[in-house]
Design an enzyme around this catalytic site. Sequence first.
Site, PDB file in Angstrom:
ATOM      1  N   VAL A 132       0.837  -1.202   0.000  1.00  0.00           N
ATOM      2  CA  VAL A 132       0.000   0.000   0.000  1.00  0.00           C
ATOM      3  C   VAL A 132       0.872   1.253   0.000  1.00  0.00           C
ATOM      4  CG1 VAL A 132      -1.975   1.152   1.056  1.00  0.00           C
ATOM      5  CG2 VAL A 132      -1.694  -1.311   1.351  1.00  0.00           C
ATOM      6  N   ASP A 133       1.899   1.262   0.828  1.00  0.00           N
ATOM      7  CA  ASP A 133       2.827   2.397   0.850  1.00  0.00           C
ATOM      8  C   ASP A 133       3.507   2.577  -0.502  1.00  0.00           C
ATOM      9  OD1 ASP A 133       2.743   3.736   3.309  1.00  0.00           O
ATOM     10  OD2 ASP A 133       3.925   2.182   4.294  1.00  0.00           O
TER      11      ASP A 133
END
Length: 395
Positions: A168-169
Amino acid sequence: MAGPLEGIKVLELSRTLAGPFCSMQLADMGAEVVKVEQPGIGDETRSYIPPEINGESTYFMSLNKNKKGITLNLKTDEGQRIVKQLVKDSDVLIENFRNGTMEKFGLGYDVLKEINPRLVYCAVSGFGRTGPMKDEPAYDLLMQGFGGFMSVTGEAGGAPVRAGYSIVDLATGLYASLGVVLALLAREKSGKGQYVESSLLETIVSLTNYLGQGVLATGKVPGRLGSAHPNLVPYQAFETKDGHVIIAVPNDWLWRKMCVALELHDLKDHPKYAVNVNRVANREELVGILTEYTKSKESSEIIERLKGAGIPSGPINDIAQLLEHPQVQYREMIQEVEHPTIGMLKMLGVPLKLSDTPGSVRKAPPLLSENTDDVLTTLGYSLEDIADFKEKGII
């Protein structure tokens, strides 16, 4: 050859993963990135040890190649003035502070765009800068859970598990870098910069993609399938005599070719399996039959047979095996660069290949405050000024 972003100046006020990954994409493509860190401490990933090389965090290194590094105390008036001076000559500013922090420093977009109307200001956040959850903290693990990712990751009936990468990052950083480049392109037409947002929430919602669209269309909520695919069978890892192998059959034509290659002739035209919709309906039974077969064979034999017939298949490598692979080496995805304390340092290469203006690995990740004196000197500060700033804890 110069990278496509040569001449673009980026001021990075971000730390940890998403923001630095965004700015590194720009740096790899030729932008001049000045990374601002807290004096004496730096980006918190400098302390993410182990692993390390000569005391330097490999986590930090993975996100900060091709950048200059300076330190500034943004809580001081002088530190804020220095940022404003840097903004005058910057094309892009990237920050991932908590909501309202930049405004508290007097460095919000409304202030900085008056100093430089051409500035592209990129704000990276957890839940976005507006809405009822705008002030909530967010990390990749939290967002894998909140965003539904962990509900479809792992074995059926098993406990929730995190993806091995901080997906996600990393994807948020990629979206942010795309947003920056699009804003720079728009500036070529309008002459003005703009405010760009990228958040972990909107990234993970976007990444639900075909799963999310399926829920919107049918209301049916998908679950965990291990390595399998919800819409395709067989399309997963299968146990072999000596490990596991990936078999990926995305259509009925390849299904028939697979059955011939593996000499599973009875399955090829069987009404339960001949078309994908039926294979999905009879997933458990078919996977059981195929597993009984693959467990009797070596991985290399299965891969050799399938590849010879043009069926997508392959091994499950660990990361060391991946990085040592001849194809990875040939594509220049492992490169070396000189580091001031380590010597020659191997680093991951640039994934995008541009024929005329390629990206490159030019500079090792900076030591803490490595370029502070040089950057301040270019702003017109004297050596006495710089010594005074150090004494006062401004840099």
